[in-house]
Design a protein around this motif. Structure first.
Motif, PDB file in Angstrom:
ATOM      1  N   GLY A   1     -20.191   9.398  36.633  1.00  6.73           N
ATOM      2  CA  GLY A   1     -21.258  10.232  37.020  1.00  6.73           C
ATOM      3  C   GLY A   1     -22.606   9.412  37.171  1.00  6.73           C
ATOM      4  O   GLY A   1     -23.087   9.493  38.097  1.00  6.73           O
ATOM      5  N   SER A   2     -22.790   8.737  36.211  1.00  6.74           N
ATOM      6  CA  SER A   2     -24.408   8.228  36.064  1.00  6.74           C
ATOM      7  C   SER A   2     -24.246   7.153  37.211  1.00  6.74           C
ATOM      8  O   SER A   2     -25.277   6.679  37.712  1.00  6.74           O
ATOM      9  N   HIS A   3     -23.090   6.459  37.592  1.00  2.01           N
ATOM     10  CA  HIS A   3     -22.918   5.412  38.637  1.00  2.01           C
ATOM     11  C   HIS A   3     -22.759   5.988  39.697  1.00  2.01           C
ATOM     12  O   HIS A   3     -22.304   5.465  40.813  1.00  2.01           O
ATOM     13  N   GLU A   4     -22.633   7.419  39.835  1.00  2.00           N
ATOM     14  CA  GLU A   4     -22.523   8.161  41.176  1.00  2.00           C
ATOM     15  C   GLU A   4     -21.046   8.192  41.938  1.00  2.00           C
ATOM     16  O   GLU A   4     -21.301   8.006  43.274  1.00  2.00           O
ATOM     17  N   PHE A   5     -20.119   8.172  41.284  1.00  2.00           N
ATOM     18  CA  PHE A   5     -18.718   8.151  41.947  1.00  2.00           C
ATOM     19  C   PHE A   5     -18.495   9.611  42.185  1.00  2.00           C
ATOM     20  O   PHE A   5     -17.768   9.914  43.135  1.00  2.00           O
TER      21      PHE A   5
END
Lengths: 107, 423, 151
Positions: B162-166
């Motif tokens: 989530g926090s790396h936008e996958f």
């Protein structure tokens, strides 16, 4: 780069012996399924036939399809009754023929 | 170095050689007699500039995330996110998302997950989630574990999806909904699909058989390159007329710390800089000529145990840096070398086995059957980076030098067998 | 030998990683049907007897680009009775044909190996014909592995 066939077979054998032969020919074996950068199909270009003869007589022949991997490798057997020469022939879709030969002494 | 300069050097060498005792069997007289440092081009880069990623590799830009040369990734969240519970998600969509390899490999790379992805060769780097629906986990915990597992386990190998936008929040909700349906062990179509029963691969091919390994063409090609005269009128052969004897162990002693460049110098980079300074040939790293020469120089030292010189303070510092770099989390997937080849080594990542660092170096450069190409270790580093969605560095980056130096130290005692043959 | 880019090699090898749709029922049964048709053409409609033919393939292929394949037939190779041909087909490739091997009594043994390309996990089927007009067959399932890293 070196693009000559590689062969592996004994130089001597006993009469009636069944020897093992290995061959490799560097070749891209272009399947015809690939497309280039602009999306145009790259035409098929493969080795479609491999023949091994001994003293002029056919020992082993393979008809190859694009599903044969690049740098076609063939391993097979031959029963030798006399001394002589093995001749190997590779035929490309475009008609180019590559040959190699190897002598064997049979006693 | 100018042609005149080289001629003068060689003339000096010949004079010294003529004056020195001719040791029986020593035929590399010109190079050996003076015990000079090997001339190196110190001015230019050893690979193409600007460095362009190889064609056919993923083209995404990963500059928002750490590389081995640069820190850029956002920091880990300190707290789990507060989530509206219960989560509403589409379990059917979730089942597709967890199996989607385009989203950074898919969850199945590491987890068995019941029927997801047809239970087709899942990995076992991480726990089997087939019964997680019965494990009593809260929705908020499941959400945050996927969003950024670091809030629960700072040492985790799991990417921050989530926090790396996958994945966006709704997609994570969908995956949580799917996880909650997982209540019974996976059913595998064949025993090989079960990572617990899949036997580790054993490399049985004869990598030095030219009929088995097309990379052996390089061993044929290199002696031609050896005799090829460059712009200066010299070839390798001018000073090294008996490479088989002279370089019987050399490659096993590389990389070495090179004070003139203040970096660890590998065989490939040495070839580039030494050729340029002597024959005038421009054999940049990652060219066919450079790879052929690297294969050949390693081949000549086959059977020799790897042993690099770690005695100097500079060498020791390089090892420390290499060790740190191997533990740095990089890329959108936020992984370090030590994650796959350390924490979770000897497990399956999807259908591929993860090995420890020892044994991962002695066969480079190697033929790659999946690509019909010879790869040296630097290209292997670069591919690992790009696959975990980190920008790669140019092959001659000093960071790769430190990393390779450390890897070579970890592989001390392993015997060279080059060219290798691998997937 | 020119290095291929990864995309080139993927397309050439038509490796399993890229072609997830090959698993779809329609595509799979079309390929299987084509394979069956090739075999029927070879045998002239006769049913081949299961046995005598051995197929060696890895259980899991490390990639679909180059998979080692060996075929051998446990049958005599005398002048009056020998294995004359063996066809090899795949039931999950874009085209079923892989190779046809022609043997003679000079072969000594009906055995040959090569390396093949596989688009996805599938069966490889070999059918042998003897000089007496008999047909024997066998098949083997090969799983093409799936890479860990994705795209």
């Amino acid at each position: 780069m070196a693009e000559k066939p590689r062969l592996k077979l004994p130089t001597e054998a006993k009469k009636g012996e069944v020897i093992e032969i290995k061959t490799l020919l560097p070749h891209v074996m272009e399947t015809g399924l690939r497309k280039d950068k602009d999306g145009k199909p790259i035409p098929r270009k493969i080795i479609n036939k491999f023949v091994c003869e001994f003293n002029g007589k056919p020992v082993f022949t393979a008809n190859l399809e694009p599903a044969v991997a690049a740098n076609p490798y063939m391993q097979f057997r031959a029963k030798v009754e006399e001394s002589g020469t093995f001749k190997f022939t590779w035929t490309d879709d475009d008609g180019t023929v590559t040959t190699a030969d190897e002598k064997i002494t049979v006693s | 170095m100018s042609r005149g300069g080289i001629l003068a050097n060689c003339a000096a060498v010949v004079l010294v050689a003529a004056g020195s005792l001719f040791v029986a069997g020593e035929s590399d007289v010109l190079a050996q007699a003076t015990k000079r440092e090997a001339p190196l081009d110190l001015k230019d880069d050893a690979s193409a500039r600007p460095w362009k990623r190889y064609s056919g590799w993923p083209t995404r830009d990963y500059s928002k995330f750490n590389t081995l040369g640069n820190l850029a990734s956002p920091s880990a969240p300190k707290e789990p996110r507060k989530i509206t519970v219960p989560i509403t998600g589409d379990a059917k969509k979730g089942a597709e998302l967890v199996a989607d390899r385009n989203r950074g490999g898919s969850c199945l790379a590491c987890h068995v997950m019941g029927p997801a992805g047809g239970a087709n060769l899942p990995g076992n780097v991480a726990p089997d989630l087939s019964e997680i629906g019965n494990a009593g986990r809260e929705d908020e915990w499941l959400f945050n574990y996927i969003y950024d597992a670091r809030v629960y386990n700072p040492d985790t190998v799991m990417p921050p999806w989530g926090s790396h936008e996958f994945f966006d929040d709704q997609e994570i909700n969908d995956m949580v909904a799917f996880l909650k349906t997982l209540k019974s062990p996976a059913v595998f179509k064949t025993e090989l699909d079960d990572p617990a029963k899949r036997p580790p691969p054993v490399e049985k091919r004869d990598n030095l058989d030219p009929i088995e390994n097309p990379a052996m063409w390089a061993v044929d090609k290199a002696p031609e390159l050896w005799k090829q005269k460059g712009a200066t009128g010299f070839s390798c052969n001018t000073c090294h007329s008996d490479p088989k004897t002279a370089f019987k162990t050399w490659a096993a002693s590389m990389p070495r710390w090179e004070p003139r460049l203040n970096k660890a110098l590998s065989v490939e980079e040495f070839v580039t800089r030494h050729a340029k300074a002597t024959t005038g040939e421009s054999w940049l790293m990652e060219t066919d000529e450079n790879r052929a020469m690297s294969v050949y120089l390693h081949f000549l030292a086959n059977g020799e145990p790897i042993k690099i010189d770690t005695s100097s303070p500079e060498a020791k510092a390089a090892i420390e840096r290499g060790k740190e770099l191997s533990a740095r989390k990089v890329g959108q997937l936020n992984m370090a070398c030590t994650d796959c080849h350390g924490k979770v080594a000897n497990n399956w990542i999807r259908g591929q086995w993860l090995g420890e660092p020892k044994g991962q170096y002695d066969h480079f450069p190697t033929w790659r059957t999946s690509l019909l190409a010879i790869w040296d270790i630097r290209q292997r580093f670069q591919w690992c980076q790009v696959n975990i969605r980190a920008d790669e560095l140019p092959p001659d980056a000093k960071e790769y030098g430190d990393l390779e130096f450390y890897l070579a130290a970890q592989n001390e005692g392993q015997k060279l067998s080059v060219p290798g043959i691998r997937h | 030998m020119r290095q291929l880019s990864r995309r080139d090699a993927l397309a050439l090898g038509v490796s399993g990683a890229a072609l997830t749709f090959i698993g779809s029922d329609e595509r799979a049964s079309a390929a299987a049907k084509e394979a069956a048709d090739s075999i029927a053409q070879f045998t002239g409609g006769k049913t081949a007897e299961k046995g005598k033919v051995s197929i060696e393939l890895p259980e899991i292929a490390e990639n679909g680009n180059t998979v080692p394949l060996s075929v051998s037939v446990d049958a005599p190779m005398g002048a009056d009775n020998y294995v004359s041909e063996v066809i090899i087909v795949a039931d999950g490739n874009p085209n079923p044909g892989i190779a046809t091997f022609h043997f003679s009594p000079l072969s000594g043994k009906a055995e040959a190996s090569t390396r093949i390309r596989l688009a996805a996990t599938q069966n490889i089927i070999a059918v042998a014909k003897t000089s007496k007009g008999e047909f024997f067959t066998n098949q083997k399932l090969v799983k093409v592995t799936i890479g860990g890293c994705g795209g």
